[in-house]
Scaffold this motif. Structure first.
Motif, PDB file in Angstrom:
ATOM      1  N   LEU A   1       0.810  -1.211   0.000  1.00 55.09           N
ATOM      2  CA  LEU A   1       0.000   0.000   0.000  1.00 55.09           C
ATOM      3  C   LEU A   1       0.847   1.267   0.000  1.00 55.09           C
ATOM      4  N   SER A   2       2.099   1.175   0.446  1.00 53.91           N
ATOM      5  CA  SER A   2       2.991   2.342   0.387  1.00 53.91           C
ATOM      6  C   SER A   2       3.672   2.472  -0.966  1.00 53.91           C
ATOM      7  N   GLY A   3       3.525   1.454  -1.848  1.00 54.71           N
ATOM      8  CA  GLY A   3       4.104   1.518  -3.177  1.00 54.71           C
ATOM      9  C   GLY A   3       5.604   1.371  -3.216  1.00 54.71           C
ATOM     10  N   ARG A   4       6.206   0.765  -2.194  1.00 47.97           N
ATOM     11  CA  ARG A   4       7.662   0.693  -2.124  1.00 47.97           C
ATOM     12  C   ARG A   4       8.197  -0.675  -2.558  1.00 47.97           C
ATOM     13  N   LEU A   5       9.251  -0.640  -3.370  1.00 48.49           N
ATOM     14  CA  LEU A   5      10.043  -1.813  -3.700  1.00 48.49           C
ATOM     15  C   LEU A   5      11.321  -1.726  -2.891  1.00 48.49           C
ATOM     16  N   LEU A   6      11.614  -2.789  -2.125  1.00 48.27           N
ATOM     17  CA  LEU A   6      12.707  -2.771  -1.166  1.00 48.27           C
ATOM     18  C   LEU A   6      13.658  -3.934  -1.393  1.00 48.27           C
ATOM     19  N   ALA A   7      14.936  -3.705  -1.093  1.00 48.82           N
ATOM     20  CA  ALA A   7      15.911  -4.790  -1.000  1.00 48.82           C
ATOM     21  C   ALA A   7      15.990  -5.196   0.464  1.00 48.82           C
ATOM     22  N   ALA A   8      15.773  -6.466   0.743  1.00 49.45           N
ATOM     23  CA  ALA A   8      15.719  -6.925   2.127  1.00 49.45           C
ATOM     24  C   ALA A   8      17.061  -6.780   2.816  1.00 49.45           C
ATOM     25  N   ALA A   9      17.013  -6.427   4.081  1.00 48.55           N
ATOM     26  CA  ALA A   9      18.221  -6.353   4.889  1.00 48.55           C
ATOM     27  C   ALA A   9      18.863  -7.727   5.025  1.00 48.55           C
ATOM     28  N   ASP A  10      20.176  -7.749   5.227  1.00 49.67           N
ATOM     29  CA  ASP A  10      20.894  -9.014   5.378  1.00 49.67           C
ATOM     30  C   ASP A  10      20.860  -9.545   6.804  1.00 49.67           C
ATOM     31  N   GLY A  11      20.592  -8.668   7.760  1.00 53.35           N
ATOM     32  CA  GLY A  11      20.606  -9.076   9.154  1.00 53.35           C
ATOM     33  C   GLY A  11      19.592  -8.306   9.965  1.00 53.35           C
ATOM     34  N   PRO A  12      19.560  -8.539  11.285  1.00 52.16           N
ATOM     35  CA  PRO A  12      18.508  -7.955  12.123  1.00 52.16           C
ATOM     36  C   PRO A  12      18.699  -6.487  12.466  1.00 52.16           C
ATOM     37  N   ALA A  13      19.900  -5.943  12.298  1.00 49.32           N
ATOM     38  CA  ALA A  13      20.185  -4.592  12.772  1.00 49.32           C
ATOM     39  C   ALA A  13      20.167  -3.545  11.667  1.00 49.32           C
ATOM     40  N   GLU A  14      19.847  -3.947  10.427  1.00 54.85           N
ATOM     41  CA  GLU A  14      19.839  -3.007   9.316  1.00 54.85           C
ATOM     42  C   GLU A  14      18.412  -2.720   8.883  1.00 54.85           C
ATOM     43  N   SER A  15      18.258  -1.668   8.075  1.00 51.55           N
ATOM     44  CA  SER A  15      16.969  -1.381   7.467  1.00 51.55           C
ATOM     45  C   SER A  15      16.933  -1.941   6.058  1.00 51.55           C
ATOM     46  N   HIS A  16      15.738  -2.245   5.561  1.00 50.44           N
ATOM     47  CA  HIS A  16      15.588  -2.576   4.158  1.00 50.44           C
ATOM     48  C   HIS A  16      15.942  -1.338   3.331  1.00 50.44           C
ATOM     49  N   ARG A  17      16.480  -1.564   2.132  1.00 55.56           N
ATOM     50  CA  ARG A  17      16.914  -0.449   1.285  1.00 55.56           C
ATOM     51  C   ARG A  17      15.879  -0.168   0.215  1.00 55.56           C
ATOM     52  N   LEU A  18      15.540   1.108   0.030  1.00 50.68           N
ATOM     53  CA  LEU A  18      14.555   1.499  -0.967  1.00 50.68           C
ATOM     54  C   LEU A  18      15.138   1.400  -2.370  1.00 50.68           C
ATOM     55  N   ILE A  19      14.443   0.672  -3.251  1.00 51.21           N
ATOM     56  CA  ILE A  19      14.825   0.577  -4.654  1.00 51.21           C
ATOM     57  C   ILE A  19      13.997   1.531  -5.497  1.00 51.21           C
ATOM     58  N   ALA A  20      12.699   1.550  -5.257  1.00 50.47           N
ATOM     59  CA  ALA A  20      11.797   2.428  -6.011  1.00 50.47           C
ATOM     60  C   ALA A  20      10.577   2.714  -5.163  1.00 50.47           C
ATOM     61  N   HIS A  21       9.954   3.870  -5.417  1.00 40.48           N
ATOM     62  CA  HIS A  21       8.752   4.265  -4.684  1.00 40.48           C
ATOM     63  C   HIS A  21       7.727   4.755  -5.693  1.00 40.48           C
TER      64      HIS A  21
END
Length: 296
Positions: free
Chosen positions: A34-54
């Motif tokens: 619903l936010s329209g975001r495409l994300l690259a998943a984080a590799d571990g528990p302490a990082e954020s997912h990275r925005l690819i496109a919105h």
């Protein structure tokens, strides 16, 4: 068999409606619909997912475009579009514009023959308002199935001759034969019925097993090719939504979840989980345009 090993949590983010996770080019990508975001998943528990496109509209799922890193086809808004580098969007078709009830695209995936499939649903889940569309390699978009309430998947066998499609609202997963030349589905049969929760995102593995997230239960099911339930994976989130098999050896089950609609979300509702499994799966199939230049 029920898995008892606690899953790993990937990322600090908690997604409203995490879906459409796919393993491609050595990483997992996913959507927050619903936010329209495409994300690259984080590799571990302490990082954020990275925005690819919105995108300025709901984004259900993507498939990579063969030979074009950073290019995607997507089930989004009221149709299917291309997403290029820096999130540049070009619409291929918007078949749900003007629908009788407000409708959006939901899940989608490419099949082993290079076609892209995407389902639509009404925002208010009006019965039978959803459809399944196919984007062929020549760029044509065809409505191939109607009368679905909430389509999820589809998922395909490795040779692309069988398609599994869930109608989540009805708790049923159907199996369709697929003509490999035309992509046309044949008559369906009921593969599995889920009476507790709703079947959601799906994927297949190298033994022909079908994995499905079961919304509302905190579980993932694996079914054998004969439709019998083989394995249950328990998750610390009530609404698992999308899944794929990935990692370096294809044996990591990656599962998205959602906190939408929960009056009191728990700390892991909306998280992305990773669970090691025995049977591997393949990376996401790409969309393969007949004209390689037919990308953004």
């Amino acid at each position: 068999m029920t898995a008892t090993v606690p899953p790993a949590v990937l990322g600090t983010d908690r997604l409203e409606l995490g879906e459409g996770i796919r393993w491609t080019d050595g990483r997992a990508v996913l959507t927050d619909i619903l936010s329209g975001r495409l994300l690259a998943a984080a590799d571990g528990p302490a990082e954020s997912h990275r925005l690819i496109a919105h995108l300025p509209c709901p984004l259900g799922a993507v498939a990579p475009v063969e030979g074009r890193p950073g290019h995607w086809v997507a089930a989004a808004g009221t149709g299917i579009c291309r997403i290029g580098p820096a999130g540049r969007t070009e619409w291929i078709a918007r078949p749900e514009d003007g629908a009788a009830v407000p409708t959006r695209m939901n899940d989608g995936v490419a099949d082993p023959h290079g076609r892209f499939w995407a389902g639509s649903m009404a925002y208010d889940t009006t019965e039978d308002a959803g459809s399944l569309y196919r984007l062929d390699r020549d760029g044509r978009v065809t409505r191939v199935l109607t009368g679905i309430t909430i389509p999820n998947g589809p998922a395909f066998t490795a040779d692309g001759t069988v398609m599994y499609l869930a109608d989540s609202a009805r708790g049923v997963i159907r199996r369709y034969p697929i003509d490999p030349a035309s992509g046309d589905p044949g008559a369906p049969e009921t593969f599995a019925t889920v009476t507790d929760g709703s079947p959601d995102g799906m994927t297949t593995d190298s033994e022909g097993g079908l994995w499905t997230a079961v919304w509302g239960t905190g579980r993932v099911h694996r079914y054998l090719p004969d439709g019998s339930l083989d394995r249950i994976v328990e998750l610390p989130a009530g609404q698992p939504a999308g899944l794929c098999l990935g990692g370096a050896d294809g044996r990591t089950l990656l599962v998205t979840s959602a906190h939408i609609g929960l009056a009191a979300p728990g700390p892991l509702d909306g998280a992305v989980f990773a669970v090691r499994v025995d049977v591997p799966g393949a990376p996401a199939a790409p969309y393969r345009p007949a004209d390689p230049a037919d990308t953004p």
